[in-house]
Write a protein that holds these residues in place. Sequence first.
Motif, PDB file in Angstrom:
ATOM      1  N   VAL A   1       0.835  -1.203   0.000  1.00  0.00           N
ATOM      2  CA  VAL A   1       0.000   0.000   0.000  1.00  0.00           C
ATOM      3  C   VAL A   1       0.868   1.252   0.000  1.00  0.00           C
ATOM      4  O   VAL A   1       0.582   2.229  -0.701  1.00  0.00           O
ATOM      5  N   LEU A   2       1.947   1.249   0.746  1.00  0.00           N
ATOM      6  CA  LEU A   2       2.851   2.399   0.740  1.00  0.00           C
ATOM      7  C   LEU A   2       3.525   2.564  -0.613  1.00  0.00           C
ATOM      8  O   LEU A   2       3.774   3.694  -1.064  1.00  0.00           O
ATOM      9  N   VAL A   3       3.836   1.468  -1.290  1.00  0.00           N
ATOM     10  CA  VAL A   3       4.515   1.552  -2.585  1.00  0.00           C
ATOM     11  C   VAL A   3       3.620   2.159  -3.647  1.00  0.00           C
ATOM     12  O   VAL A   3       4.072   2.942  -4.492  1.00  0.00           O
ATOM     13  N   ILE A   4       2.322   1.843  -3.624  1.00  0.00           N
ATOM     14  CA  ILE A   4       1.426   2.339  -4.670  1.00  0.00           C
ATOM     15  C   ILE A   4       0.789   3.674  -4.330  1.00  0.00           C
ATOM     16  O   ILE A   4      -0.099   4.138  -5.053  1.00  0.00           O
TER      17      ILE A   4
ATOM     18  N   LYS B   1      -8.976   7.355   3.317  1.00  0.00           N
ATOM     19  CA  LYS B   1      -9.295   8.193   2.174  1.00  0.00           C
ATOM     20  C   LYS B   1      -9.311   7.417   0.864  1.00  0.00           C
ATOM     21  O   LYS B   1     -10.033   7.785  -0.064  1.00  0.00           O
ATOM     22  N   ASN B   2      -8.523   6.383   0.779  1.00  0.00           N
ATOM     23  CA  ASN B   2      -8.446   5.550  -0.425  1.00  0.00           C
ATOM     24  C   ASN B   2      -8.594   4.087  -0.035  1.00  0.00           C
ATOM     25  O   ASN B   2      -7.590   3.347   0.073  1.00  0.00           O
ATOM     26  N   PRO B   3      -9.798   3.601   0.156  1.00  0.00           N
ATOM     27  CA  PRO B   3      -9.977   2.206   0.582  1.00  0.00           C
ATOM     28  C   PRO B   3      -9.594   1.196  -0.493  1.00  0.00           C
ATOM     29  O   PRO B   3      -9.298   0.043  -0.184  1.00  0.00           O
ATOM     30  N   GLU B   4      -9.588   1.630  -1.760  1.00  0.00           N
ATOM     31  CA  GLU B   4      -9.228   0.675  -2.820  1.00  0.00           C
ATOM     32  C   GLU B   4      -7.783   0.208  -2.690  1.00  0.00           C
ATOM     33  O   GLU B   4      -7.440  -0.905  -3.091  1.00  0.00           O
ATOM     34  N   LEU B   5      -6.919   1.049  -2.109  1.00  0.00           N
ATOM     35  CA  LEU B   5      -5.533   0.628  -1.906  1.00  0.00           C
ATOM     36  C   LEU B   5      -5.437  -0.487  -0.884  1.00  0.00           C
ATOM     37  O   LEU B   5      -4.598  -1.401  -1.010  1.00  0.00           O
ATOM     38  N   VAL B   6      -6.278  -0.446   0.124  1.00  0.00           N
ATOM     39  CA  VAL B   6      -6.278  -1.494   1.146  1.00  0.00           C
ATOM     40  C   VAL B   6      -6.691  -2.832   0.544  1.00  0.00           C
ATOM     41  O   VAL B   6      -6.093  -3.881   0.814  1.00  0.00           O
ATOM     42  N   VAL B   7      -7.723  -2.808  -0.288  1.00  0.00           N
ATOM     43  CA  VAL B   7      -8.165  -4.048  -0.936  1.00  0.00           C
ATOM     44  C   VAL B   7      -7.092  -4.568  -1.882  1.00  0.00           C
ATOM     45  O   VAL B   7      -6.835  -5.779  -1.950  1.00  0.00           O
ATOM     46  N   ALA B   8      -6.454  -3.676  -2.614  1.00  0.00           N
ATOM     47  CA  ALA B   8      -5.393  -4.095  -3.531  1.00  0.00           C
ATOM     48  C   ALA B   8      -4.251  -4.774  -2.785  1.00  0.00           C
ATOM     49  O   ALA B   8      -3.717  -5.798  -3.233  1.00  0.00           O
ATOM     50  N   GLY B   9      -3.867  -4.223  -1.636  1.00  0.00           N
ATOM     51  CA  GLY B   9      -2.815  -4.866  -0.855  1.00  0.00           C
ATOM     52  C   GLY B   9      -3.234  -6.209  -0.301  1.00  0.00           C
ATOM     53  O   GLY B   9      -2.413  -7.128  -0.184  1.00  0.00           O
TER      54      GLY B   9
ATOM     55  N   GLU C   1      -8.553   9.762 -10.807  1.00  0.00           N
ATOM     56  CA  GLU C   1      -7.304   9.059 -11.066  1.00  0.00           C
ATOM     57  C   GLU C   1      -6.786   8.422  -9.781  1.00  0.00           C
ATOM     58  O   GLU C   1      -6.940   8.989  -8.695  1.00  0.00           O
ATOM     59  N   PRO C   2      -6.181   7.238  -9.868  1.00  0.00           N
ATOM     60  CA  PRO C   2      -5.639   6.615  -8.654  1.00  0.00           C
ATOM     61  C   PRO C   2      -4.490   7.425  -8.090  1.00  0.00           C
ATOM     62  O   PRO C   2      -3.795   8.151  -8.827  1.00  0.00           O
ATOM     63  N   PRO C   3      -4.259   7.339  -6.812  1.00  0.00           N
ATOM     64  CA  PRO C   3      -3.166   8.112  -6.208  1.00  0.00           C
ATOM     65  C   PRO C   3      -1.807   7.646  -6.692  1.00  0.00           C
ATOM     66  O   PRO C   3      -1.621   6.487  -7.068  1.00  0.00           O
ATOM     67  N   LYS C   4      -0.865   8.568  -6.675  1.00  0.00           N
ATOM     68  CA  LYS C   4       0.494   8.289  -7.109  1.00  0.00           C
ATOM     69  C   LYS C   4       1.420   8.231  -5.898  1.00  0.00           C
ATOM     70  O   LYS C   4       1.167   8.857  -4.867  1.00  0.00           O
TER      71      LYS C   4
END
Length: 534
Positions: free
Chosen positions: A240-243, A299-307, A373-376
């Motif tokens: 999650v930190l990387v993305i 703020k970005n729950p999609e990152l949690v699911v991706a991880g 757009e997804p976060p950078k």
Amino acid sequence: MNRRKGMPLLPRVPSKGRPSKTSSLLSDAPGGAAAPGLPQPAHSGASPYVVHTELGTTAVPQQAHPQARTLLRRMMEDAAPPTTTFNIVDRLVGSPYANPTVTETEAAEDVARPILLFTLDLAETMIRWGASALDVETSVIAVTTSLGLRHVDIDITNQSVHLNWAPPEGLPASILRVVRSSSDNFAGLSLVHQLVGDITAGRVGLDFARSRLRSIRRRPKPYNKPIVIAAGALFAGLFVLVIGGTPRGALAAVVSGLLVTLVTRLGDRWRIPTFFSIAAGTSVATIIALILYSNDWLKNPELVVAGGIMLLLPSGRFVSAVQDAINGFPVTAVGRLFSAMIIYAAIIAGVMFGAVSGRWFNLPKLDALLAAEPPKPTLLLPVLCALVMIAVACGSIVQQVAPRYLITTSSIAVVGYLVNYGAVHFAGAGERLAPAAAAVVMGLMARLIGLRIGTTPLVLAVPAIVILLPGLSIFRSMYGMALETSDVTVSIVNMFTSFTIILGVAAGVALGDTLARPFTKDWNAKSRRRIRRR
């Protein structure tokens, strides 16, 4: 001497400058050939391809020289016969076992059967632990050739290995083994690779090799369950930190990854099919992210699911399937690709079920969030490289990579990440082509380094490419399809794009491995003359 009308004249040499009557009779033969039974006249000072008749001179086409016709035929025709027998030992060319040491043994059934049984156990172990079909085939050919057993054919499918021994004299022997289970054990696969190398080098006999393989199969995995569960959760947080996630999102991903691992392991203990256990774990990760988002904790729950779903993606099966398809194993490739697609579909089903469940509990939608757009990543590049190295090391622990290979695998992942980063930000390759280009470099390095340190390239490549997989894109596309957004076609296109990126990464690893073979084919060889052709 009287002569009858119409009877042929006796051959005679015509006078100079005067056509012979005999030649007129000779010209009546088809194509200007001599009449049967009569010798062809000689012409002094005239071309041998000109026939003189009473009515004039007729030119005969010049015949091709026999040697010229033979040379032309050789240039145009294929010298090889339509079908020819392929030497099975030629399959070892380009592999680490290109020059095995051959032990002379008598081709008897009492000698061949123990060798076949040992080789069958070896092939079954490699398939169960995730080896590609080409690695299994080359290992079987190298072992049987080194132990002195010729006239052996091997047939590999997705779940079976068939060995057939058919000597020119005597009764043939055929053995089949069905592989009904699989597990992640790259440490054991490395030990099997080293055992095959020792057999082909002539350092190990059949009896010692049989006991050594038995000890490898009974050897416990290098990491116990608590360490594997903790490593999987830590990988989710670091990813999650990387993305581009925040520390709070990384902490949520650690908890989510922990629950996902526990759910999938509980499903395995209860003998639940893998499809349903993975779908249940993915839905848990989705629901947790939605709950935290509804409470303004994320703020970005999609990152949690991706991880949480990254380690569930069947990256190893995709790589093996693509390699099998490229190397000429279509049946095995289709079987592995279909099983990988089933797991991919289970992840999709879990995301969709979690999104629908959120609506049942009145959880907020993510339509507006996913439309942007997804976060950078906001961290510095050296910090990102350090996070990638630690994350890949944790993922390697989950896949049971030996401790001595963790640093090597992490280093390959960092190089691939830098290639991907440079291709996106400097070369303008785009986020679809850049992962495939990075995978080519990672596959090449995995083969060059893996064969030097005594392991198969698959052990180093598969854990390293996890950092390139599009887990975030999978969640965004599946969530949009589940909630029936205004434009479902966009979600379908994104889902297809994610799948093509995964296949592109797998094909890149296979291409890198192929490009490295010319440089590694003679590393473990002393002389090609030691190969015994059957």
